[in-house]
Motif scaffolding. Structure first.
Motif, PDB file in Angstrom:
ATOM      1  N   PRO A  18     -33.125  -3.603  -2.864  1.00 14.45           N
ATOM      2  CA  PRO A  18     -33.739  -4.779  -2.219  1.00 14.45           C
ATOM      3  C   PRO A  18     -34.086  -4.477  -0.765  1.00 14.45           C
ATOM      4  CG  PRO A  18     -31.770  -5.409  -3.434  1.00 14.45           C
ATOM      5  CD  PRO A  18     -31.807  -3.912  -3.427  1.00 14.45           C
ATOM      6  N   SER A  19     -35.286  -4.856  -0.355  1.00 18.65           N
ATOM      7  CA  SER A  19     -35.713  -4.575   1.016  1.00 18.65           C
ATOM      8  C   SER A  19     -35.045  -5.503   2.014  1.00 18.65           C
ATOM      9  CB  SER A  19     -37.238  -4.691   1.126  1.00 18.65           C
ATOM     10  OG  SER A  19     -37.654  -5.985   0.744  1.00 18.65           O
ATOM     11  N   ASN A  20     -34.627  -6.669   1.565  1.00 17.67           N
ATOM     12  CA  ASN A  20     -33.945  -7.620   2.437  1.00 17.67           C
ATOM     13  C   ASN A  20     -32.928  -8.382   1.603  1.00 17.67           C
ATOM     14  OD1 ASN A  20     -33.069  -9.708   4.098  1.00 17.67           O
ATOM     15  ND2 ASN A  20     -35.082 -10.037   4.993  1.00 17.67           N
ATOM     16  N   ARG A  21     -31.666  -8.072   1.771  1.00 16.07           N
ATOM     17  CA  ARG A  21     -30.628  -8.669   0.937  1.00 16.07           C
ATOM     18  C   ARG A  21     -30.335 -10.120   1.294  1.00 16.07           C
ATOM     19  NH1 ARG A  21     -26.135  -3.976   1.049  1.00 16.07           N
ATOM     20  NH2 ARG A  21     -26.963  -3.678   3.128  1.00 16.07           N
ATOM     21  N   THR A  22     -30.974 -10.625   2.332  1.00 14.97           N
ATOM     22  CA  THR A  22     -30.792 -12.043   2.657  1.00 14.97           C
ATOM     23  C   THR A  22     -31.656 -12.942   1.776  1.00 14.97           C
ATOM     24  OG1 THR A  22     -32.489 -12.038   4.372  1.00 14.97           O
ATOM     25  CG2 THR A  22     -30.255 -11.476   5.051  1.00 14.97           C
ATOM     26  N   THR A  23     -32.739 -12.389   1.223  1.00 15.24           N
ATOM     27  CA  THR A  23     -33.650 -13.194   0.399  1.00 15.24           C
ATOM     28  C   THR A  23     -33.883 -12.610  -0.988  1.00 15.24           C
ATOM     29  OG1 THR A  23     -35.559 -12.039   1.330  1.00 15.24           O
ATOM     30  CG2 THR A  23     -34.875 -14.069   2.423  1.00 15.24           C
ATOM     31  N   ALA A  24     -33.542 -11.348  -1.200  1.00 18.80           N
ATOM     32  CA  ALA A  24     -33.837 -10.682  -2.475  1.00 18.80           C
ATOM     33  C   ALA A  24     -32.961 -11.220  -3.597  1.00 18.80           C
ATOM     34  CB  ALA A  24     -33.635  -9.177  -2.337  1.00 18.80           C
ATOM     35  N   GLY A  25     -33.465 -11.087  -4.825  1.00 19.44           N
ATOM     36  CA  GLY A  25     -32.687 -11.460  -5.994  1.00 19.44           C
ATOM     37  C   GLY A  25     -32.468 -12.959  -6.106  1.00 19.44           C
ATOM     38  N   ASN A  26     -31.396 -13.309  -6.824  1.00 22.66           N
ATOM     39  CA  ASN A  26     -31.077 -14.706  -7.081  1.00 22.66           C
ATOM     40  C   ASN A  26     -29.710 -15.040  -6.517  1.00 22.66           C
ATOM     41  OD1 ASN A  26     -33.413 -15.111  -8.833  1.00 22.66           O
ATOM     42  ND2 ASN A  26     -32.325 -13.777 -10.260  1.00 22.66           N
ATOM     43  N   SER A  27     -29.554 -16.266  -6.060  1.00 22.75           N
ATOM     44  CA  SER A  27     -28.249 -16.732  -5.625  1.00 22.75           C
ATOM     45  C   SER A  27     -27.381 -17.004  -6.856  1.00 22.75           C
ATOM     46  CB  SER A  27     -28.397 -18.003  -4.785  1.00 22.75           C
ATOM     47  OG  SER A  27     -27.141 -18.457  -4.347  1.00 22.75           O
ATOM     48  N   VAL A  28     -26.141 -16.536  -6.840  1.00 17.93           N
ATOM     49  CA  VAL A  28     -25.222 -16.677  -7.973  1.00 17.93           C
ATOM     50  C   VAL A  28     -24.046 -17.535  -7.523  1.00 17.93           C
ATOM     51  CG1 VAL A  28     -23.720 -15.444  -9.572  1.00 17.93           C
ATOM     52  CG2 VAL A  28     -25.887 -14.422  -8.867  1.00 17.93           C
ATOM     53  N   ASP A  29     -23.759 -18.578  -8.284  1.00 22.29           N
ATOM     54  CA  ASP A  29     -22.625 -19.440  -7.956  1.00 22.29           C
ATOM     55  C   ASP A  29     -22.113 -20.100  -9.233  1.00 22.29           C
ATOM     56  OD1 ASP A  29     -24.417 -21.544  -8.523  1.00 22.29           O
ATOM     57  OD2 ASP A  29     -24.905 -21.834  -6.408  1.00 22.29           O
ATOM     58  N   ALA A  30     -21.253 -21.115  -9.090  1.00 23.88           N
ATOM     59  CA  ALA A  30     -20.672 -21.776 -10.256  1.00 23.88           C
ATOM     60  C   ALA A  30     -21.729 -22.462 -11.107  1.00 23.88           C
ATOM     61  CB  ALA A  30     -19.615 -22.784  -9.823  1.00 23.88           C
ATOM     62  N   THR A  31     -22.810 -22.918 -10.480  1.00 25.36           N
ATOM     63  CA  THR A  31     -23.878 -23.577 -11.218  1.00 25.36           C
ATOM     64  C   THR A  31     -24.787 -22.579 -11.921  1.00 25.36           C
ATOM     65  OG1 THR A  31     -23.854 -25.355  -9.603  1.00 25.36           O
ATOM     66  CG2 THR A  31     -25.773 -25.235 -11.025  1.00 25.36           C
ATOM     67  N   VAL A  32     -25.038 -21.449 -11.265  1.00 27.23           N
ATOM     68  CA  VAL A  32     -25.892 -20.392 -11.824  1.00 27.23           C
ATOM     69  C   VAL A  32     -25.084 -19.092 -11.806  1.00 27.23           C
ATOM     70  CG1 VAL A  32     -28.107 -19.203 -11.667  1.00 27.23           C
ATOM     71  CG2 VAL A  32     -27.899 -21.554 -10.846  1.00 27.23           C
ATOM     72  N   PRO A  33     -24.227 -18.872 -12.817  1.00 25.93           N
ATOM     73  CA  PRO A  33     -23.347 -17.699 -12.815  1.00 25.93           C
ATOM     74  C   PRO A  33     -24.080 -16.430 -13.215  1.00 25.93           C
ATOM     75  CG  PRO A  33     -22.986 -18.982 -14.793  1.00 25.93           C
ATOM     76  CD  PRO A  33     -23.970 -19.755 -13.956  1.00 25.93           C
ATOM     77  N   LEU A  34     -23.446 -15.314 -12.985  1.00 24.40           N
ATOM     78  CA  LEU A  34     -23.966 -14.025 -13.412  1.00 24.40           C
ATOM     79  C   LEU A  34     -23.898 -13.964 -14.937  1.00 24.40           C
ATOM     80  CD1 LEU A  34     -24.978 -11.440 -11.993  1.00 24.40           C
ATOM     81  CD2 LEU A  34     -22.665 -10.532 -12.258  1.00 24.40           C
ATOM     82  N   ASP A  35     -25.022 -13.701 -15.579  1.00 22.79           N
ATOM     83  CA  ASP A  35     -25.110 -13.786 -17.035  1.00 22.79           C
ATOM     84  C   ASP A  35     -24.857 -12.422 -17.670  1.00 22.79           C
ATOM     85  OD1 ASP A  35     -25.582 -14.435 -19.637  1.00 22.79           O
ATOM     86  OD2 ASP A  35     -27.584 -15.253 -19.307  1.00 22.79           O
ATOM     87  N   PHE A  36     -23.823 -12.319 -18.477  1.00 21.50           N
ATOM     88  CA  PHE A  36     -23.527 -11.080 -19.191  1.00 21.50           C
ATOM     89  C   PHE A  36     -24.062 -11.075 -20.615  1.00 21.50           C
ATOM     90  CE2 PHE A  36     -20.734 -10.448 -15.638  1.00 21.50           C
ATOM     91  CZ  PHE A  36     -20.759  -9.069 -15.462  1.00 21.50           C
ATOM     92  N   GLY A  37     -24.769 -12.116 -21.001  1.00 22.37           N
ATOM     93  CA  GLY A  37     -25.440 -12.115 -22.287  1.00 22.37           C
ATOM     94  C   GLY A  37     -24.510 -12.345 -23.459  1.00 22.37           C
TER      95      GLY A  37
END
Length: 170
Positions: A18-37
């Motif tokens: 990521p060129s800027n880790r302050t804005t890159a990717g998605n925010s992960v929290d209790a509402t939107v957790p990391l999905d392991f499929g």
């Protein structure tokens, strides 16, 4: 004074750093957790991941130093089998990082409760400042799923796989 705040963010390990880790990717929290499929438990032990996320201080709230970080698996209610959880915390981006690289990393097995020992940035020193290169590090996660794990989605909107971080500030 207010307490410093932060967030976890995540992106795909197949992408470039990521060129800027302050804005890159998605925010992960209790509402939107990391999905392991979806886990398939019919073939013995299944490796899943790696996933990558990073924690960053979003507001130091007038303080100058974040230190003595502790990182742990705070909830795994989606996972009820005999599983192992690995993480590798580093400042270095590794595109397409493998499960074996994650499981041999630092700190290795993810503690499942608040650990007694602290984690510092690889190479030592406190984590300071407000820039993303100072307050972020990559956290690679991999799971070794036991054959007794139930089949189904282990993340997503209704998931409850959570990691937490605790830190000191001054």
């Amino acid at each position: 004074m207010a307490v410093p705040t932060g967030e976890f963010r995540s992106t795909s390990i197949t992408l470039s750093e990521p060129s800027n880790r302050t804005t890159a990717g998605n925010s992960v929290d209790a509402t939107v957790p990391l999905d392991f499929g979806t886990i398939n438990n019919t073939n013995g032990v299944v490796q899943t991941g790696p996933k990558v996320l990073w924690w960053r201080c979003t507001n130091l709230a007038g303080f100058s130093t974040i230190s003595n970080m502790k990182f742990w698996l705070s909830s795994n209610s989606d996972l009820d089998g005999t599983n192992e959880y690995y993480c590798d915390i580093t400042n270095t981006w590794t595109q397409n990082k493998t499960i074996s690289q994650v499981s041999s990393g630092s700190p290795g097995t993810i503690p499942q409760s608040l650990p007694a020992s602290n984690l510092t940035k690889i190479g030592g020193s406190d984590i300071t400042g407000t820039g993303h290169t100072d307050t972020s590090q990559y956290i690679y996660l991999a799971l070794s799923i036991g054959s007794d794990e139930t089949i189904g989605s282990k993340g997503g909107a209704n998931g409850n796989f959570q990691v937490s971080i605790k830190f000191d500030y001054s």
